[in-house]
Scaffold this motif. Sequence first.
Motif, short mmCIF file in Angstrom:
data_model
loop_
_atom_site.label_atom_id
_atom_site.label_comp_id
_atom_site.label_asym_id
_atom_site.label_seq_id
_atom_site.Cartn_x
_atom_site.Cartn_y
_atom_site.Cartn_z
N ASP A 1 36.25 25.85 -2.53
CA ASP A 1 36.36 25.35 -1.16
C ASP A 1 37.83 25.29 -0.75
O ASP A 1 38.68 24.81 -1.51
CB ASP A 1 35.76 23.95 -1.05
CG ASP A 1 34.26 23.92 -1.28
OD1 ASP A 1 33.67 24.98 -1.54
OD2 ASP A 1 33.68 22.82 -1.19
N GLY B 1 24.89 33.20 10.99
CA GLY B 1 25.25 31.78 11.06
C GLY B 1 25.58 31.22 9.69
O GLY B 1 26.65 30.62 9.49
N ALA B 2 24.70 31.41 8.74
CA ALA B 2 24.92 30.91 7.38
C ALA B 2 26.11 31.60 6.73
O ALA B 2 26.91 30.97 6.03
CB ALA B 2 23.67 31.11 6.53
N ARG C 1 29.33 30.27 7.93
CA ARG C 1 29.58 28.96 7.29
C ARG C 1 30.16 29.14 5.89
O ARG C 1 31.03 28.37 5.46
CB ARG C 1 28.29 28.12 7.24
CG ARG C 1 27.97 27.43 8.55
CD ARG C 1 26.85 26.42 8.42
NE ARG C 1 25.57 27.01 8.12
CZ ARG C 1 24.76 27.58 9.02
NH1 ARG C 1 25.13 27.64 10.29
NH2 ARG C 1 23.60 28.10 8.66
N GLU C 2 29.70 30.17 5.18
CA GLU C 2 30.25 30.44 3.85
C GLU C 2 31.72 30.87 3.95
O GLU C 2 32.55 30.43 3.15
CB GLU C 2 29.42 31.52 3.15
CG GLU C 2 29.98 32.02 1.83
CD GLU C 2 30.07 31.00 0.71
OE1 GLU C 2 30.49 31.36 -0.39
OE2 GLU C 2 29.71 29.80 0.91
N ARG D 1 33.72 29.90 6.27
CA ARG D 1 34.40 28.65 6.61
C ARG D 1 34.67 27.81 5.36
O ARG D 1 35.73 27.20 5.22
CB ARG D 1 33.57 27.84 7.60
CG ARG D 1 34.19 26.51 7.99
CD ARG D 1 33.21 25.66 8.80
NE ARG D 1 33.79 24.39 9.16
CZ ARG D 1 33.84 23.33 8.36
NH1 ARG D 1 33.34 23.38 7.13
NH2 ARG D 1 34.38 22.19 8.78
N ARG D 2 33.71 27.80 4.46
CA ARG D 2 33.83 26.98 3.24
C ARG D 2 35.09 27.31 2.45
O ARG D 2 35.75 26.42 1.91
CB ARG D 2 32.59 27.19 2.35
CG ARG D 2 32.63 26.39 1.06
CD ARG D 2 31.49 26.74 0.13
NE ARG D 2 31.58 28.08 -0.43
CZ ARG D 2 32.39 28.45 -1.42
NH1 ARG D 2 33.23 27.58 -1.97
NH2 ARG D 2 32.40 29.70 -1.86
N ALA E 1 28.77 27.45 13.23
CA ALA E 1 29.16 27.63 11.83
C ALA E 1 30.46 26.90 11.50
O ALA E 1 31.00 27.04 10.40
CB ALA E 1 29.32 29.12 11.53
N GLY E 2 30.98 26.10 12.46
CA GLY E 2 32.17 25.31 12.18
C GLY E 2 33.49 25.98 12.52
O GLY E 2 34.53 25.59 12.00
N TRP E 3 33.45 26.98 13.39
CA TRP E 3 34.65 27.68 13.84
C TRP E 3 34.83 27.46 15.34
O TRP E 3 33.86 27.39 16.07
CB TRP E 3 34.53 29.18 13.59
CG TRP E 3 34.44 29.60 12.18
CD1 TRP E 3 33.30 29.91 11.48
CD2 TRP E 3 35.52 29.79 11.26
NE1 TRP E 3 33.60 30.27 10.20
CE2 TRP E 3 34.97 30.21 10.03
CE3 TRP E 3 36.91 29.65 11.37
CZ2 TRP E 3 35.75 30.49 8.92
CZ3 TRP E 3 37.69 29.92 10.26
CH2 TRP E 3 37.11 30.35 9.05
N ARG F 1 39.14 27.19 11.80
CA ARG F 1 38.17 26.31 11.15
C ARG F 1 38.28 24.90 11.71
O ARG F 1 39.35 24.29 11.73
CB ARG F 1 38.43 26.25 9.64
CG ARG F 1 37.45 25.30 8.97
CD ARG F 1 37.72 25.08 7.52
NE ARG F 1 37.15 23.78 7.14
CZ ARG F 1 36.97 23.37 5.92
NH1 ARG F 1 37.30 24.13 4.90
NH2 ARG F 1 36.45 22.19 5.68
#
Length: 199
Positions: free
Chosen positions: A105, A124-125, A128-129, A131-132, A177-179, A197
């Motif tokens: 991470d 989408g998923a 997110r990866e 972003r992680r 996705a957190g962006w 991010r």
Amino acid sequence: MSDDHTRVRDFFSARAADWDNRFPDDGPAYRAAASELGLRPGGRVLDAGCGTGRALPALREVVGPQGAVLGIDLTPAMLEAATRAGRDREGQLLLGDVTRLPLRDGALDAVFGAGLISHLPDPGANLRELRRVVRPGGTLALFHPIGRAALAARQGRQITEDDLRAETNLRPLLSGAGWHLTSYVDEDTRFLALAVRQD
């Protein structure tokens, strides 16, 4: 391996040997995009779905010799072509899946994805990866050396409303996705969406 992964690997395996010859003039577009990532010397960047590694020299120029440049791709033939082109000297090449990255991470300052989003099985998923593995405030660049309309014309098709790269589709996809999309350019000579991010 999922059916999506098999399709992607088969598609690119068949094209790997001739890939660079098909797009010989893209170097300046890659350099321009890499320069907009906000990376500094010593930075850490991943080329997700790196293919033959055409972005690696540009990314190396930005982060310098002390920086870390990784390229990951699902297709062995593409990585072999990258090695034949000497791009393994610009960054570490990894055979792997961008939907399950072998990175801790927050390990990176940025992720660069050329032509990536249209090949993601679950965008989408998968975003997110990505972003992680990026630190808070780090950057994602979704790039293509020509814009959506020019690419569609090259492929003999029309742009459709469900194109993930359309700003009206991409902005909420990234947000979910957190962006946070900070810049969007879709011109004949390039496509570049930059996102940061969110914490």
